[in-house]
Design an enzyme around this catalytic site. Sequence first.
Site, PDB file in Angstrom:
ATOM      1  N   CYS A 111     -13.375 -74.820 -73.197  1.00 60.75           N
ATOM      2  CA  CYS A 111     -14.530 -75.487 -73.761  1.00 60.75           C
ATOM      3  C   CYS A 111     -15.049 -76.329 -75.403  1.00 60.75           C
ATOM      4  O   CYS A 111     -14.604 -75.391 -76.179  1.00 60.75           O
ATOM      5  CB  CYS A 111     -15.458 -74.697 -73.293  1.00 60.75           C
ATOM      6  SG  CYS A 111     -15.961 -72.740 -74.097  1.00 60.75           S
ATOM      7  N   CYS A 140     -15.471 -72.580 -77.422  1.00 62.44           N
ATOM      8  CA  CYS A 140     -14.280 -71.868 -77.234  1.00 62.44           C
ATOM      9  C   CYS A 140     -14.155 -72.438 -78.920  1.00 62.44           C
ATOM     10  O   CYS A 140     -13.224 -71.718 -79.735  1.00 62.44           O
ATOM     11  CB  CYS A 140     -13.295 -71.692 -76.259  1.00 62.44           C
ATOM     12  SG  CYS A 140     -14.280 -71.513 -75.463  1.00 62.44           S
TER      13      CYS A 140
END
Lengths: 78, 325
Positions: free
Chosen positions: A11, A14
Site C-alpha cells: 500500500c 508501506c
Amino acid sequence: MKDIKILGTGCPKCKQTTAIVEETVSRLGIDATVEKVEDIMEIMKYNVMSTPAVVVDGNVVFKGRVPTATEVEAMLAN
Amino acid sequence: MFDWIQYFADWLIYGVFGVGAETHLGAALNFFVYDTLKILLLLFLITFLMGIVNAYFPVERLRNFLGRNKLHGGEYLLASVFGAVTPFCSCSSVPLFIGFVQGGIPLGVTFSFLITSPLVNEVALAMFLGMFGWKTTLIYATSGILLGTVGGWVLGKMNLQNYLSDWVKQLWENAQHETEALEADAQTFAQRLPGIARGAWDIVKSVVLYVIIGIGIGAAMHGYVPENFFNEYLSGGQWWTVPLAVIIAVPLYANAAGILPVIQVLVAKGVPLGTAIAFMMGTVGLSLPEATLLKKVMTMKLIAIFFGTVAAFIILSGYLFNLIL
C-alpha cells in the site's frame, strides 16, 4: 550490520515507510540492509496485524503507522 | 461552529472574485468552497479522535481481549464497533484477518470486524456529518454497526472454516488462544499527539482530491439536474430499486469522499434516502479490490458467501430506511 525489513502488502503507506527508512540509512551512512517483505505469510510470522511495520534484527519497532525520519534516526542510533 | 467558514466563502466568492451572490455561478461556487472546507475540517477532527482511540486500544489488544473473555454474543458487537473506529485501509484487511484467526477468534466475530471496518469509516462519517447532519450520520453509523454485528453472527453460524485457503485453515486449527502480552508502549500521551495529528493530516491529504471532485460534480448537478428528476424513475417505491442500487454499487469502486456529494444531490432531487444509503453501503462496504486481496486467505466460494450475505443485509436495511425515514 543491521538487518532492516519493511513489512507491508504494497500500500502507499508501506512505500512511504520504505522510502523514509532507505533515505535515513543512506543519509547517516549506516551499515544496514533494507528489505521489503510483501508476502503475507512472511509478514504474519512477525505477529503484526497492522501494516506498515518496521523490523530491525528480528524485532518489530514500528507498526501500523509511517514513522518520521526523526524516529527512524533515533531508532537506528541505538 | 461553521459560521466562520461561511463568512470566508462569502468573502472569497462575492468579495475577492466579485461573483454575485444572486447568480447561479456565485451560489454554486460558494456552496463548493463552504462544503469542501467544512468536510475537510470534520474529516481531520474525526480521524484525529479515532487516532487517539487507536493509540490506546490497538487492534492487537482487541484480539487478546476477545481471545480471553467469553462475552455471550457481545463479542460480535464489540468487534463491529471496533471496526467502525479503526481507520480502514483495504491493504491491512488481510493481516488483520490472519491475526484474528491466529488468535483463535471465531470466524463470525472476525467477519463482524471486516464488514463494519470499510462501511463505517472516518471519511464516510465526516462526509455524512457535513452533508446530511448529525441525525442521518448517527442512523448510518448505528445501522452499519448493527449490520456488521448481525452479518458476522449469521456468517459465524454457517461453519465456513472449510472454505478458508488451505494455509489459513492450518492456522485456524493450530490457533493459540494464549497470546503473548502486549509490549508496553513507552510513549506518553503528549509524545503521541503529533504523530496522531500527522496521521490525520495524511488521511485528509489522501482524499482531498476526491472530496473536491465529488463536491464539484455535486455542485454541478445541483444546478443542472431538474428538481424531482429522479422522482419519476426511482422514488415511486418500486421494490426493485433498492437491490438495483446495490448491484450497481458493488463493482463501482469509489471511496466515500467521491460518492457522497453525488448521493446528496440524488436525495435532493428525489431519490429516497434508504435507496441512497444502500447504494453508499454497497460502494464502500463491498469492493472488488478488497475481494481480490481476500483471495489470498479465502476460497472464491467463501468470498461469494461473504459478499452475498452482506449485500443481502444492505438491501434489507435499504428497505427498512425507506419505511421508517
